[in-house]
Enzyme design. Structure first.
Site, PDB file in Angstrom:
ATOM      1  N   ASN A   1       7.995 -12.147  -6.875  1.00  0.00           N
ATOM      2  CA  ASN A   1       9.108 -11.591  -6.106  1.00  0.00           C
ATOM      3  C   ASN A   1       9.601 -12.696  -5.183  1.00  0.00           C
ATOM      4  O   ASN A   1       8.976 -12.994  -4.173  1.00  0.00           O
ATOM      5  CB  ASN A   1       8.624 -10.367  -5.305  1.00  0.00           C
ATOM      6  CG  ASN A   1       9.710  -9.822  -4.390  1.00  0.00           C
ATOM      7  OD1 ASN A   1      10.866 -10.213  -4.472  1.00  0.00           O
ATOM      8  ND2 ASN A   1       9.327  -8.907  -3.504  1.00  0.00           N
TER       9      ASN A   1
ATOM     10  N   LYS B   1      12.141 -12.740  -3.347  1.00  0.00           N
ATOM     11  CA  LYS B   1      12.843 -12.250  -2.151  1.00  0.00           C
ATOM     12  C   LYS B   1      14.130 -13.071  -1.955  1.00  0.00           C
ATOM     13  O   LYS B   1      14.718 -13.503  -2.933  1.00  0.00           O
ATOM     14  CB  LYS B   1      11.914 -12.287  -0.930  1.00  0.00           C
ATOM     15  CG  LYS B   1      10.574 -11.600  -1.244  1.00  0.00           C
ATOM     16  CD  LYS B   1       9.749 -11.286  -0.041  1.00  0.00           C
ATOM     17  CE  LYS B   1       8.465 -10.604  -0.503  1.00  0.00           C
ATOM     18  NZ  LYS B   1       7.665 -10.072   0.582  1.00  0.00           N
TER      19      LYS B   1
ATOM     20  N   HIS C   1      10.768  -1.333  -2.733  1.00  0.00           N
ATOM     21  CA  HIS C   1       9.936  -2.337  -2.044  1.00  0.00           C
ATOM     22  C   HIS C   1       9.894  -1.975  -0.552  1.00  0.00           C
ATOM     23  O   HIS C   1      10.889  -1.501   0.002  1.00  0.00           O
ATOM     24  CB  HIS C   1      10.523  -3.738  -2.246  1.00  0.00           C
ATOM     25  CG  HIS C   1       9.608  -4.806  -1.734  1.00  0.00           C
ATOM     26  ND1 HIS C   1       9.555  -5.138  -0.395  1.00  0.00           N
ATOM     27  CD2 HIS C   1       8.686  -5.584  -2.354  1.00  0.00           C
ATOM     28  CE1 HIS C   1       8.640  -6.086  -0.229  1.00  0.00           C
ATOM     29  NE2 HIS C   1       8.098  -6.372  -1.392  1.00  0.00           N
TER      30      HIS C   1
ATOM     31  N   GLU D   1      10.196  -3.635   2.016  1.00  0.00           N
ATOM     32  CA  GLU D   1      11.263  -4.233   2.834  1.00  0.00           C
ATOM     33  C   GLU D   1      12.569  -3.449   2.680  1.00  0.00           C
ATOM     34  O   GLU D   1      13.382  -3.399   3.606  1.00  0.00           O
ATOM     35  CB  GLU D   1      11.432  -5.717   2.462  1.00  0.00           C
ATOM     36  CG  GLU D   1      10.264  -6.535   3.016  1.00  0.00           C
ATOM     37  CD  GLU D   1       9.916  -7.789   2.230  1.00  0.00           C
ATOM     38  OE1 GLU D   1      10.746  -8.264   1.441  1.00  0.00           O
ATOM     39  OE2 GLU D   1       8.778  -8.282   2.398  1.00  0.00           O
TER      40      GLU D   1
ATOM     41  N   GLU E   1       1.466  -1.847  -2.681  1.00  0.00           N
ATOM     42  CA  GLU E   1       1.590  -2.959  -1.730  1.00  0.00           C
ATOM     43  C   GLU E   1       1.382  -2.449  -0.310  1.00  0.00           C
ATOM     44  O   GLU E   1       2.322  -1.931   0.308  1.00  0.00           O
ATOM     45  CB  GLU E   1       2.994  -3.574  -1.838  1.00  0.00           C
ATOM     46  CG  GLU E   1       3.286  -4.187  -3.183  1.00  0.00           C
ATOM     47  CD  GLU E   1       4.360  -5.265  -3.071  1.00  0.00           C
ATOM     48  OE1 GLU E   1       4.059  -6.407  -3.416  1.00  0.00           O
ATOM     49  OE2 GLU E   1       5.467  -4.963  -2.592  1.00  0.00           O
TER      50      GLU E   1
ATOM     51  N   GLY F   1       3.079 -10.671   3.101  1.00  0.00           N
ATOM     52  CA  GLY F   1       3.544 -11.852   3.828  1.00  0.00           C
ATOM     53  C   GLY F   1       2.702 -12.175   5.053  1.00  0.00           C
ATOM     54  O   GLY F   1       3.076 -13.021   5.866  1.00  0.00           O
TER      55      GLY F   1
ATOM     56  N   SER G   1       0.066 -10.566  -0.234  1.00  0.00           N
ATOM     57  CA  SER G   1      -0.692 -11.812  -0.026  1.00  0.00           C
ATOM     58  C   SER G   1      -1.638 -12.133  -1.178  1.00  0.00           C
ATOM     59  O   SER G   1      -2.699 -12.728  -0.975  1.00  0.00           O
ATOM     60  CB  SER G   1      -1.442 -11.789   1.305  1.00  0.00           C
ATOM     61  OG  SER G   1      -0.518 -11.688   2.382  1.00  0.00           O
TER      62      SER G   1
HETATM   63  P1  PGA Z   1       3.562 -11.579  -0.467  1.00  0.00           P
HETATM   64  O1  PGA Z   1       4.699 -10.508  -0.871  1.00  0.00           O
HETATM   65  O2  PGA Z   1       2.821 -11.907  -1.728  1.00  0.00           O
HETATM   66  O3  PGA Z   1       4.299 -12.725   0.110  1.00  0.00           O
HETATM   67  O4  PGA Z   1       2.666 -10.875   0.525  1.00  0.00           O
HETATM   68  C1  PGA Z   1       4.455  -9.533  -1.827  1.00  0.00           C
HETATM   69  C2  PGA Z   1       5.663  -8.648  -1.968  1.00  0.00           C
HETATM   70  O5  PGA Z   1       6.328  -8.353  -0.965  1.00  0.00           O
HETATM   71  O6  PGA Z   1       6.010  -8.216  -3.088  1.00  0.00           O
END
Ligand code: PGA
Length: 249
Positions: A11, A13, A96, A98, A167, A173, A211
């Site tokens: 992803n 982003k 997601h 976010e 998640e 993140g 992460s």
């Molecule tokens: P990350 O993000 O691996 O940077 O924690 C995962 C995601 O948001 O899909």
């Protein structure tokens, strides 16, 4: 039994540029062999055409990071599922955290988006996960079950057509990963919920995200109900992404 191929989805982003995408994908393609797991990259929409041509003939599929809940028309800024289909987009992230957090997406909206994606032949990767406050309050199961319940009966579609990504919001993140045991515990809850709704629950791929990196991927992916990963930060570095892909055999 859990014999399905694992799926590792990057992803990106809101990261990337024409030059960076090309360098990253060339390095990933060069490092992937025929025995690799299924691979996808969720890229910003303006790069669909570029990424589609870079991955042509490779094992890497293109994914979107979101899809509109509307079909067509006066929805400025939105991208329809049909448009994703036009570009050969194979998967779309839906719900997601976010999007849920910064764009107010509710469970109902997420379900409508998943429905649109399926109708256009795009596989939704439906994201669920609890916040830290919810985990601390002992609400993890309640939250993920509520989020999954919203998408479990998609009109005219079998739930086995989707991918689900667990998640935990506190792990995204942050460098703070769920332990393999913590992740497996939630995946088992989701699997049981899917099994109660569909005899094909075993076919549904449950990804872990938050992460995931080159160092922790193998242990997470060794859990019985973890069928792949949704990878943010580490998907932007070819060596790291390749190590995660290698861990998913
Ligand atoms: P990350 O993000 O691996 O940077 O924690 C995962 C995601 O948001 O899909």
């Amino acid at each position: 039994m859990n014999s399905k191929k694992k799926l590792i989805a990057g992803n990106w982003k809101m990261n990337g540029s024409l030059a960076a995408n090309e360098a990253l994908l060339k390095a990933v393609i060069a490092g992937v062999d025929d025995a690799a797991c299924d691979i996808a990259v969720a890229v910003p929409a303006p790069y669909f055409a570029q990424v589609q041509s870079l991955v042509a003939g490779s094992a890497i599929a293109v994914a979107a990071q979101d899809v509109s809940l509307h079909q067509v028309g006066a929805f400025t800024g939105e991208i329809s599922a049909a448009m994703l289909g036009d570009f050969g987009v194979r998967y779309a992230l839906v719900g997601h955290s976010e999007r849920r957090q910064y764009h107010g997406e509710t469970d109902v909206v997420v379900a409508e988006k998943a429905q649109r994606a399926l109708a256009a032949g795009v596989t939704p990767i439906i994201c669920v996960g609890e916040t830290l406050a919810e985990r601390d309050a002992g609400q993890t199961e309640v939250v993920v079950k509520r989020q999954l319940a919203a998408v479990i009966h998609l009109n005219g579609h079998c739930i086995s057509e989707v991918v689900v990504a667990y998640e935990p919001v506190w792990a995204i993140g942050t460098g703070r990963t769920a332990s393999p045991e913590q992740a497996q515990a939630v995946h088992a809850v989701l699997r049981a919920q899917l099994a109660a709704a569909s005899e094909h629950a075993d076919r549904i791929r449950l990804l872990y995200g938050g992460s995931m990196n080159a160092g922790n991927a193998a242990q997470l992916l060794a859990q019985p109900d973890i069928d792949g990963g949704l990878v943010g930060g580490a998907s932007l570095k070819a060596p790291d992404f390749l190590q995660i892909i290698a861990a998913a055999r």
